[in-house]
Design a protein around this motif. Structure first.
Motif, PDB file in Angstrom:
ATOM      1  N   GLN A   9       7.405   9.580   2.487  1.00 19.37           N
ATOM      2  CA  GLN A   9       7.447  10.613   1.445  1.00 19.37           C
ATOM      3  C   GLN A   9       8.881  10.947   1.060  1.00 19.37           C
ATOM      4  OE1 GLN A   9       4.634  13.965   2.119  1.00 19.37           O
ATOM      5  NE2 GLN A   9       3.862  12.742   3.828  1.00 19.37           N
ATOM      6  N   ILE A  10       9.759  10.978   2.042  1.00 22.04           N
ATOM      7  CA  ILE A  10      11.172  11.268   1.757  1.00 22.04           C
ATOM      8  C   ILE A  10      11.785  10.171   0.904  1.00 22.04           C
ATOM      9  CG2 ILE A  10      13.449  11.559   2.800  1.00 22.04           C
ATOM     10  CD1 ILE A  10      12.022  12.822   5.223  1.00 22.04           C
ATOM     11  N   GLU A  11      11.433   8.926   1.213  1.00 25.21           N
ATOM     12  CA  GLU A  11      11.993   7.797   0.472  1.00 25.21           C
ATOM     13  C   GLU A  11      11.545   7.778  -0.989  1.00 25.21           C
ATOM     14  OE1 GLU A  11      10.858   4.403   2.711  1.00 25.21           O
ATOM     15  OE2 GLU A  11      12.293   4.771   4.338  1.00 25.21           O
ATOM     16  N   LEU A  30       0.830  -1.204   0.000  1.00 20.48           N
ATOM     17  CA  LEU A  30       0.000   0.000   0.000  1.00 20.48           C
ATOM     18  C   LEU A  30       0.865   1.254   0.000  1.00 20.48           C
ATOM     19  CD1 LEU A  30      -2.809   1.341   0.232  1.00 20.48           C
ATOM     20  CD2 LEU A  30      -2.632   1.102   2.705  1.00 20.48           C
ATOM     21  N   TRP A  31       2.011   1.178   0.688  1.00 19.27           N
ATOM     22  CA  TRP A  31       2.914   2.324   0.755  1.00 19.27           C
ATOM     23  C   TRP A  31       3.483   2.703  -0.613  1.00 19.27           C
ATOM     24  CZ3 TRP A  31       5.987   0.305   5.613  1.00 19.27           C
ATOM     25  CH2 TRP A  31       5.197   0.497   6.750  1.00 19.27           C
ATOM     26  N   GLN A  32       3.436   1.782  -1.564  1.00 21.61           N
ATOM     27  CA  GLN A  32       3.951   2.068  -2.896  1.00 21.61           C
ATOM     28  C   GLN A  32       2.941   2.823  -3.750  1.00 21.61           C
ATOM     29  OE1 GLN A  32       7.176   1.383  -3.429  1.00 21.61           O
ATOM     30  NE2 GLN A  32       7.133   0.629  -1.318  1.00 21.61           N
ATOM     31  N   MET A  33       1.723   2.984  -3.255  1.00 20.80           N
ATOM     32  CA  MET A  33       0.676   3.661  -4.014  1.00 20.80           C
ATOM     33  C   MET A  33       0.751   5.171  -3.797  1.00 20.80           C
ATOM     34  SD  MET A  33      -2.493   1.023  -3.389  1.00 20.80           S
ATOM     35  CE  MET A  33      -2.262  -0.753  -3.661  1.00 20.80           C
ATOM     36  N   ASP A  34      -0.058   5.860  -4.551  1.00 16.71           N
ATOM     37  CA  ASP A  34      -0.090   7.316  -4.445  1.00 16.71           C
ATOM     38  C   ASP A  34      -1.296   7.758  -3.629  1.00 16.71           C
ATOM     39  OD1 ASP A  34       2.212   7.812  -5.981  1.00 16.71           O
ATOM     40  OD2 ASP A  34       1.068   7.498  -7.835  1.00 16.71           O
ATOM     41  N   PRO A  35      -1.139   8.864  -2.869  1.00 17.40           N
ATOM     42  CA  PRO A  35       0.059   9.694  -2.761  1.00 17.40           C
ATOM     43  C   PRO A  35       1.055   9.100  -1.780  1.00 17.40           C
ATOM     44  CG  PRO A  35      -1.644  10.583  -1.374  1.00 17.40           C
ATOM     45  CD  PRO A  35      -2.267   9.423  -2.081  1.00 17.40           C
ATOM     46  N   PRO A  36       2.305   9.516  -1.845  1.00 18.71           N
ATOM     47  CA  PRO A  36       3.311   9.021  -0.894  1.00 18.71           C
ATOM     48  C   PRO A  36       2.895   9.303   0.546  1.00 18.71           C
ATOM     49  CG  PRO A  36       4.357  10.212  -2.695  1.00 18.71           C
ATOM     50  CD  PRO A  36       2.888  10.447  -2.833  1.00 18.71           C
ATOM     51  N   GLY A  37       3.132   8.338   1.412  1.00 15.60           N
ATOM     52  CA  GLY A  37       2.793   8.494   2.827  1.00 15.60           C
ATOM     53  C   GLY A  37       1.462   7.887   3.208  1.00 15.60           C
ATOM     54  N   ILE A  38       0.675   7.485   2.220  1.00 19.39           N
ATOM     55  CA  ILE A  38      -0.639   6.910   2.510  1.00 19.39           C
ATOM     56  C   ILE A  38      -0.475   5.586   3.246  1.00 19.39           C
ATOM     57  CG2 ILE A  38      -0.965   5.539   0.399  1.00 19.39           C
ATOM     58  CD1 ILE A  38      -3.596   7.915   1.836  1.00 19.39           C
ATOM     59  N   THR A  67       2.141   6.298  11.742  1.00 22.27           N
ATOM     60  CA  THR A  67       2.484   7.451  12.579  1.00 22.27           C
ATOM     61  C   THR A  67       2.883   8.613  11.671  1.00 22.27           C
ATOM     62  OG1 THR A  67       4.828   6.867  12.737  1.00 22.27           O
ATOM     63  CG2 THR A  67       3.334   5.951  14.420  1.00 22.27           C
ATOM     64  N   LEU A  68       2.940   9.803  12.236  1.00 14.21           N
ATOM     65  CA  LEU A  68       3.389  10.958  11.476  1.00 14.21           C
ATOM     66  C   LEU A  68       4.828  10.772  11.024  1.00 14.21           C
ATOM     67  CD1 LEU A  68       3.129  13.819  10.397  1.00 14.21           C
ATOM     68  CD2 LEU A  68       3.719  14.658  12.681  1.00 14.21           C
ATOM     69  N   GLN A  69       5.664  10.248  11.895  1.00 12.98           N
ATOM     70  CA  GLN A  69       7.061  10.035  11.540  1.00 12.98           C
ATOM     71  C   GLN A  69       7.178   9.089  10.356  1.00 12.98           C
ATOM     72  OE1 GLN A  69       9.481   8.088  14.541  1.00 12.98           O
ATOM     73  NE2 GLN A  69      11.351   9.078  13.813  1.00 12.98           N
ATOM     74  N   GLU A  70       6.438   7.987  10.401  1.00 15.78           N
ATOM     75  CA  GLU A  70       6.465   7.024   9.307  1.00 15.78           C
ATOM     76  C   GLU A  70       5.935   7.649   8.022  1.00 15.78           C
ATOM     77  OE1 GLU A  70       5.798   2.378   9.579  1.00 15.78           O
ATOM     78  OE2 GLU A  70       3.869   3.397   9.442  1.00 15.78           O
ATOM     79  N   CYS A  71       4.915   8.476   8.140  1.00 15.91           N
ATOM     80  CA  CYS A  71       4.329   9.153   6.984  1.00 15.91           C
ATOM     81  C   CYS A  71       5.358  10.045   6.293  1.00 15.91           C
ATOM     82  CB  CYS A  71       3.119   9.973   7.422  1.00 15.91           C
ATOM     83  SG  CYS A  71       2.344  10.943   6.113  1.00 15.91           S
ATOM     84  N   LEU A  72       6.085  10.817   7.076  1.00 16.73           N
ATOM     85  CA  LEU A  72       7.091  11.717   6.501  1.00 16.73           C
ATOM     86  C   LEU A  72       8.253  10.947   5.888  1.00 16.73           C
ATOM     87  CD1 LEU A  72       7.186  14.484   9.259  1.00 16.73           C
ATOM     88  CD2 LEU A  72       5.774  14.382   7.193  1.00 16.73           C
ATOM     89  N   LEU A  73       8.677   9.871   6.546  1.00 18.66           N
ATOM     90  CA  LEU A  73       9.776   9.068   6.017  1.00 18.66           C
ATOM     91  C   LEU A  73       9.402   8.415   4.685  1.00 18.66           C
ATOM     92  CD1 LEU A  73      11.179   7.373   9.250  1.00 18.66           C
ATOM     93  CD2 LEU A  73      12.341   9.034   7.785  1.00 18.66           C
TER      94      LEU A  73
END
Length: 501
Positions: A215-217, A195-203, A207-213
């Protein structure tokens, strides 16, 4: 007893937990909003010839009316996170301020309708949510039938901001109890990674930290993205508290590097689900209410389910007569007739089971809405958002006597039409703020009062946050100035100097 033996004992006890097929059917129907329920009935009518629509006017279920009673006490301590659609910078700041205060209970509506256009009558019809957009992406990847079902369940479990706050162990338990699917948390983690490979990034981040990471990746590797990853990974606590000087010193950054790093981090989206919703646009959001609540001049409130798209169901008379004839002559039946009897009985029993499940769904929805009306009676009478009292899912569960998970299913994706507009059920759930004296105040009430003060201020001399803090205190809402600032930002209202007309 050893730890292994304890784990085995717990596992054996869990395997004994069962749920009937009828309970499973009811659970699935309860979570469906009106339009999906109508589609589910049409599918059942198509698949089961023993089930048909009633042509008469007599009701399948009683008319669900409610005359509300007095309010019940509520000591709710759920956290209310913001739902207003802010600019990404403001959204990220707010998310950082509120980190670590996630709800302990099942998710409730976070935010509130604070402008007139948010309470306008909804356009009836079928809309597309960000969940629908994710499901379209799921349809394009290769998955087994079971994995696809679980993936869709995970997507439906996402909060409105696109984050997954339901623990994976709870999802495992829900799938086992309500859907008869045994799955490990590791298997869900594997599906979540897809699911993390889908758009938008971070979906789908937990956690917020995981969400931001996440997107960075997804960004192109560069020295800047590495710095961003270091901040979110190693200095996240300082980042949430905006201690940039500490981060700058620890990472040996120049002033220019720090400024560039801050700018890049502020481009990250803490609410990827909300971004997808905005892409669709409000003009395309179409809603059909599941409940209709009428407020009368004598102070009574009545509620009825919106059954305009729900046909009344009954057992086909031809199938009932056929089964009766077969049973009457059971001893003289041929093998072919006995097979026909078995087929007829199965279809009739399935039809009866579905009719009973529809009745149970209607009763569950009605009792839940009745409890919400009882708890929020002042709002339904006056339509004033400030009158909404603190309320969490457990308050409704206590009144109805139903499970917390059942209430969560009912309140998800359902709407009520009132004299004051059409609202999602989660709109009526709000957090409370406990004052020094122990009094619980609705955070939404504070926000409404704050908004009114700013709307009525002298634009030539706009009120500072300190003055607003004093005015709220005089009205019996003693909160800190920093809380006033946070609520003002959540309402999308600028600082005093920018409000000067």
């Amino acid at each position: 007893m050893s730890q292994v033996q304890v784990q085995q004992a717990k596992q054996e006890q869990r395997q004994q937990q069962t749920i009937s097929a009828q309970q499973l059917l009811v659970a699935r129907l309860v979570e469906l909003p009106l339009q999906q329920m109508a589609e589910r009935i049409e599918t059942e009518l198509h698949d089961n010839p023993a089930l048909e629509k009633k042509m008469a006017d007599d009701d399948l279920e009683p008319q669900w009316d409610s005359h509300t009673e007095s309010e019940a006490n509520n000591d709710g301590d759920d956290f209310e996170a913001q739902r207003e659609r802010e600019e990404r910078v403001d959204a990220l700041d707010a998310a950082l301020e509120n980190i670590g205060r996630d709800d302990e209970d099942l998710p409730v509506y976070q935010g509130g309708h604070n402008t007139a256009d948010e309470q306008e009558p909804a356009v009836y019809g079928e809309g597309r949510s960000f969940h629908d957009m994710l499901l379209e992406q799921v349809a394009e990847i290769e998955l087994s039938e079971d994995d696809r079902y679980v993936m869709e369940y995970i997507i439906q479990s996402l909060d409105d901001d696109g984050l997954l706050r339901t623990p994976l162990a709870d999802i495992c338990e829900q799938l086992a109890i309500y859907h008869g699917i045994d799955i490990t948390t590791q298997h869900i983690e594997d599906l979540l990674a897809r699911l993390w490979q889908m758009d938008p990034p971070g979906i789908g981040a937990r956690t917020l930290q995981e969400c931001l990471l996440l997107q960075i990746e997804r960004k192109k590797p560069s020295p800047m993205t590495q710095l961003m990853k270091t901040v979110v990974t190693d200095y996240f606590d300082a980042f949430t508290k905006k201690h940039w000087e500490r981060i700058q010193t620890a990472m040996s950054l120049s002033d220019i590097q720090t400024e560039e790093l801050m700018a890049e981090l502020r481009h990250l989206n803490p609410k990827p689900g909300s971004a997808m919703g905005e892409a669709v646009g409000r003009s395309f959001q179409q809603i059909t209410p599941d409940f209709i609540v009428d407020t009368h001049y004598d102070g009574t409130i009545t509620m009825q389910l919106n059954n305009s798209e729900i046909p009344q169901l009954e057992i086909s008379q031809s199938f009932a007569d056929l089964m009766k004839d077969y049973q009457t002559n059971r001893d003289n039946l041929s093998r072919q007739q006995k097979e026909a009897l078995l087929y007829t009985r199965q279809k009739v029993e399935a039809a009866q089971s579905f009719i009973e499940a529809v009745k149970a769904r209607q009763a569950t929805l009605a009792s839940t809405m009745n409890a919400i009306i009882q708890l929020q009676k002042p709002f339904f009478l006056e339509g004033d958002e400030e009158l909404l009292r603190p309320m969490i899912l457990r308050d409704v569960a206590n009144i109805t006597g139903r499970d917390l998970s059942t209430i969560s299913r009912v309140t998800n994706s359902k709407y009520v039409q009132t004299r004051w507009g059409t609202f999602p059920l989660k709109f009526f759930f709000t957090d409370s703020l406990v004052t020094d004296s122990g009094e619980a105040l609705s955070t939404r009430k504070i926000k409404v009062a704050l908004r009114r003060m700013i709307e009525n201020e002298n634009k030539k001399k706009p009120l500072s946050d300190d003055v607003l803090c004093d005015m709220l205190r005089q009205q019996g809402m003693p909160i800190a100035r920093r809380t006033v600032t946070k609520y003002r930002e959540q309402l999308g209202l600028p600082v005093a100097r920018l409000r000067k007309g």
